[in-house]
Write a protein that holds these residues in place. Sequence first.
Motif, PDB file in Angstrom:
ATOM      1  N   VAL A   1       3.563 -31.154   0.112  1.00  0.00           N
ATOM      2  CA  VAL A   1       2.548 -30.683   1.059  1.00  0.00           C
ATOM      3  C   VAL A   1       2.051 -29.323   0.580  1.00  0.00           C
ATOM      4  O   VAL A   1       2.856 -28.436   0.290  1.00  0.00           O
ATOM      5  CB  VAL A   1       3.114 -30.553   2.487  1.00  0.00           C
ATOM      6  CG1 VAL A   1       2.034 -30.042   3.442  1.00  0.00           C
ATOM      7  CG2 VAL A   1       3.676 -31.876   2.974  1.00  0.00           C
ATOM      8  N   THR A   2       0.740 -29.187   0.487  1.00  0.00           N
ATOM      9  CA  THR A   2       0.144 -27.921   0.084  1.00  0.00           C
ATOM     10  C   THR A   2      -0.849 -27.473   1.146  1.00  0.00           C
ATOM     11  O   THR A   2      -1.802 -28.196   1.455  1.00  0.00           O
ATOM     12  CB  THR A   2      -0.586 -28.034  -1.263  1.00  0.00           C
ATOM     13  OG1 THR A   2       0.317 -28.521  -2.251  1.00  0.00           O
ATOM     14  CG2 THR A   2      -1.130 -26.688  -1.703  1.00  0.00           C
ATOM     15  N   VAL A   3      -0.595 -26.314   1.722  1.00  0.00           N
ATOM     16  CA  VAL A   3      -1.523 -25.702   2.678  1.00  0.00           C
ATOM     17  C   VAL A   3      -2.130 -24.497   1.976  1.00  0.00           C
ATOM     18  O   VAL A   3      -1.408 -23.578   1.575  1.00  0.00           O
ATOM     19  CB  VAL A   3      -0.795 -25.278   3.967  1.00  0.00           C
ATOM     20  CG1 VAL A   3      -1.754 -24.568   4.926  1.00  0.00           C
ATOM     21  CG2 VAL A   3      -0.163 -26.494   4.645  1.00  0.00           C
ATOM     22  N   LYS A   4      -3.443 -24.511   1.818  1.00  0.00           N
ATOM     23  CA  LYS A   4      -4.113 -23.484   1.010  1.00  0.00           C
ATOM     24  C   LYS A   4      -5.235 -22.821   1.792  1.00  0.00           C
ATOM     25  O   LYS A   4      -6.214 -23.464   2.170  1.00  0.00           O
ATOM     26  CB  LYS A   4      -4.682 -24.123  -0.271  1.00  0.00           C
ATOM     27  CG  LYS A   4      -5.296 -23.152  -1.260  1.00  0.00           C
ATOM     28  CD  LYS A   4      -4.238 -22.354  -2.001  1.00  0.00           C
ATOM     29  CE  LYS A   4      -4.851 -21.551  -3.139  1.00  0.00           C
ATOM     30  NZ  LYS A   4      -3.846 -20.712  -3.826  1.00  0.00           N
ATOM     31  N   ASN A   5      -5.074 -21.530   2.076  1.00  0.00           N
ATOM     32  CA  ASN A   5      -6.106 -20.709   2.738  1.00  0.00           C
ATOM     33  C   ASN A   5      -6.635 -21.362   4.010  1.00  0.00           C
ATOM     34  O   ASN A   5      -7.829 -21.320   4.311  1.00  0.00           O
ATOM     35  CB  ASN A   5      -7.263 -20.440   1.774  1.00  0.00           C
ATOM     36  CG  ASN A   5      -6.813 -19.761   0.499  1.00  0.00           C
ATOM     37  OD1 ASN A   5      -7.043 -20.265  -0.600  1.00  0.00           O
ATOM     38  ND2 ASN A   5      -6.140 -18.627   0.620  1.00  0.00           N
ATOM     39  N   LEU A   6      -5.739 -21.938   4.795  1.00  0.00           N
ATOM     40  CA  LEU A   6      -6.129 -22.660   6.002  1.00  0.00           C
ATOM     41  C   LEU A   6      -6.518 -21.694   7.112  1.00  0.00           C
ATOM     42  O   LEU A   6      -5.788 -20.742   7.421  1.00  0.00           O
ATOM     43  CB  LEU A   6      -4.978 -23.552   6.468  1.00  0.00           C
ATOM     44  CG  LEU A   6      -5.262 -24.474   7.654  1.00  0.00           C
ATOM     45  CD1 LEU A   6      -6.333 -25.490   7.298  1.00  0.00           C
ATOM     46  CD2 LEU A   6      -3.975 -25.179   8.092  1.00  0.00           C
ATOM     47  N   THR A   7      -7.667 -21.963   7.724  1.00  0.00           N
ATOM     48  CA  THR A   7      -8.166 -21.137   8.825  1.00  0.00           C
ATOM     49  C   THR A   7      -8.699 -22.042   9.935  1.00  0.00           C
ATOM     50  O   THR A   7      -9.380 -23.028   9.663  1.00  0.00           O
ATOM     51  CB  THR A   7      -9.288 -20.197   8.356  1.00  0.00           C
ATOM     52  OG1 THR A   7      -8.782 -19.335   7.323  1.00  0.00           O
ATOM     53  CG2 THR A   7      -9.815 -19.344   9.498  1.00  0.00           C
ATOM     54  N   LYS A   8      -8.355 -21.692  11.175  1.00  0.00           N
ATOM     55  CA  LYS A   8      -8.867 -22.433  12.328  1.00  0.00           C
ATOM     56  C   LYS A   8      -9.201 -21.443  13.427  1.00  0.00           C
ATOM     57  O   LYS A   8      -8.365 -20.649  13.856  1.00  0.00           O
ATOM     58  CB  LYS A   8      -7.819 -23.435  12.829  1.00  0.00           C
ATOM     59  CG  LYS A   8      -8.253 -24.219  14.068  1.00  0.00           C
ATOM     60  CD  LYS A   8      -9.424 -25.138  13.780  1.00  0.00           C
ATOM     61  CE  LYS A   8      -9.810 -25.949  15.002  1.00  0.00           C
ATOM     62  NZ  LYS A   8     -10.987 -26.829  14.745  1.00  0.00           N
ATOM     63  N   ASN A   9     -10.466 -21.493  13.872  1.00  0.00           N
ATOM     64  CA  ASN A   9     -10.938 -20.606  14.935  1.00  0.00           C
ATOM     65  C   ASN A   9     -11.255 -21.399  16.199  1.00  0.00           C
ATOM     66  O   ASN A   9     -11.721 -22.541  16.137  1.00  0.00           O
ATOM     67  CB  ASN A   9     -12.206 -19.865  14.483  1.00  0.00           C
ATOM     68  CG  ASN A   9     -11.958 -18.985  13.269  1.00  0.00           C
ATOM     69  OD1 ASN A   9     -11.094 -18.122  13.285  1.00  0.00           O
ATOM     70  ND2 ASN A   9     -12.728 -19.212  12.207  1.00  0.00           N
ATOM     71  N   TYR A  10     -10.992 -20.774  17.327  1.00  0.00           N
ATOM     72  CA  TYR A  10     -11.451 -21.279  18.614  1.00  0.00           C
ATOM     73  C   TYR A  10     -12.352 -20.205  19.196  1.00  0.00           C
ATOM     74  O   TYR A  10     -11.886 -19.256  19.825  1.00  0.00           O
ATOM     75  CB  TYR A  10     -10.273 -21.556  19.552  1.00  0.00           C
ATOM     76  CG  TYR A  10      -9.368 -22.668  19.078  1.00  0.00           C
ATOM     77  CD1 TYR A  10      -9.703 -23.997  19.281  1.00  0.00           C
ATOM     78  CD2 TYR A  10      -8.172 -22.379  18.425  1.00  0.00           C
ATOM     79  CE1 TYR A  10      -8.875 -25.024  18.854  1.00  0.00           C
ATOM     80  CE2 TYR A  10      -7.336 -23.399  17.995  1.00  0.00           C
ATOM     81  CZ  TYR A  10      -7.690 -24.715  18.212  1.00  0.00           C
ATOM     82  OH  TYR A  10      -6.863 -25.730  17.782  1.00  0.00           O
ATOM     83  N   GLY A  11     -13.646 -20.336  18.931  1.00  0.00           N
ATOM     84  CA  GLY A  11     -14.560 -19.274  19.321  1.00  0.00           C
ATOM     85  C   GLY A  11     -14.249 -18.020  18.530  1.00  0.00           C
ATOM     86  O   GLY A  11     -14.200 -18.042  17.300  1.00  0.00           O
ATOM     87  N   GLU A  12     -13.993 -16.926  19.229  1.00  0.00           N
ATOM     88  CA  GLU A  12     -13.686 -15.662  18.556  1.00  0.00           C
ATOM     89  C   GLU A  12     -12.201 -15.514  18.262  1.00  0.00           C
ATOM     90  O   GLU A  12     -11.783 -14.569  17.593  1.00  0.00           O
ATOM     91  CB  GLU A  12     -14.157 -14.481  19.415  1.00  0.00           C
ATOM     92  CG  GLU A  12     -15.681 -14.426  19.592  1.00  0.00           C
ATOM     93  CD  GLU A  12     -16.110 -13.205  20.378  1.00  0.00           C
ATOM     94  OE1 GLU A  12     -15.220 -12.440  20.811  1.00  0.00           O
ATOM     95  OE2 GLU A  12     -17.316 -13.015  20.556  1.00  0.00           O
ATOM     96  N   PHE A  13     -11.382 -16.464  18.752  1.00  0.00           N
ATOM     97  CA  PHE A  13      -9.939 -16.386  18.531  1.00  0.00           C
ATOM     98  C   PHE A  13      -9.558 -17.158  17.273  1.00  0.00           C
ATOM     99  O   PHE A  13      -9.915 -18.323  17.109  1.00  0.00           O
ATOM    100  CB  PHE A  13      -9.190 -16.966  19.730  1.00  0.00           C
ATOM    101  CG  PHE A  13      -7.701 -17.044  19.523  1.00  0.00           C
ATOM    102  CD1 PHE A  13      -6.930 -15.893  19.478  1.00  0.00           C
ATOM    103  CD2 PHE A  13      -7.080 -18.279  19.355  1.00  0.00           C
ATOM    104  CE1 PHE A  13      -5.557 -15.969  19.281  1.00  0.00           C
ATOM    105  CE2 PHE A  13      -5.710 -18.362  19.164  1.00  0.00           C
ATOM    106  CZ  PHE A  13      -4.951 -17.204  19.132  1.00  0.00           C
TER     107      PHE A  13
END
Length: 314
Positions: free
Chosen positions: A5-17
């Motif tokens: 499993v490789t997680v690379k530069n993962l980003t998740k936004n909920y609005g401004e959060f």
Amino acid sequence: MKEFVTVKNLTKNYGEFTAVDDLSFEVEEGEVFGLLGPNGAGKSTTLSIITTLLSGDKGKVMVAGVDVKKDKMEAKKLMGIVPQEIALYPHLTAIENVKFFASLYGLRGKKLEEEARRALDFVGLSEHNKEKPKKMSGGMQRRLNIACGIAHRPRLIVMDEPTVGVDAQSREHILNSIRTLKEHGTTIIYTSHYLQEVEEICDRIAIMDHGKLVAAGTKDELVGLVTDYKSFYITTAQKVEDFDELKQAISFLPGIKNITIKEDTTRVDINNGEDSLSKILSIFMKRGLTITNVNGEVPNFDTVFLALTGHELR
């Protein structure tokens, strides 16, 4: 081992959060990988993205070379999910529940029946195959939850708090099941609020906070981030008479940080990475001091977690 499993530069936004903030880590094939963090750290969001329930805004997640965002169906075939909440149909029997979830992965006919019974046997519920979850104890429901997640023989199993609220016997059964899955080469991502469990079964651990990776490594490597030495307490049958001479002899060894002697107990602090204990014991024996006990002391994992995140894991 190779990366599974490789997680690379993962980003998740909920609005401004920002729930997950430029997160990167790797899970090696066949290991039990602990993913920890205080409440709100971003663990659940991360797991949801790995298991294709959510999509990240940026970055990439690969499972056995499959991009989980671009090829969800192929990725799902590789995984089994054991969610934190009990995910069972209360009016179906145990065997019917397992067969239903296994059928979602394409199992049919005789193969479906065989794998469902194998999974129930694996979690110790063979004799309860006709029992309905609503009549089972919490521990049995947790074990049935696992059976539903493994019947299709996934190469990756994601376990989110699988021992919450179970009795000691069921907890031990679940942990032994995880050890067996690892022995068979299954890769496991494991989350828990019970740090003792994580210490027992995880090969490596990643700690998240505020959506970011705080630290990752083996338990010893994480302990090394908090303190640069380990302490040993050496108890002898006799009181140490010549403190200064013993201290001087030990102090010449590599990695010695501090020596404290009080009557029959000597504490020696040794820098991490140095292995001088056997030479220290030899010094005692050459001086006719009979060693009755040796105890090593390192920070417990609660202390490590608190030092790295500023929070207790609750």
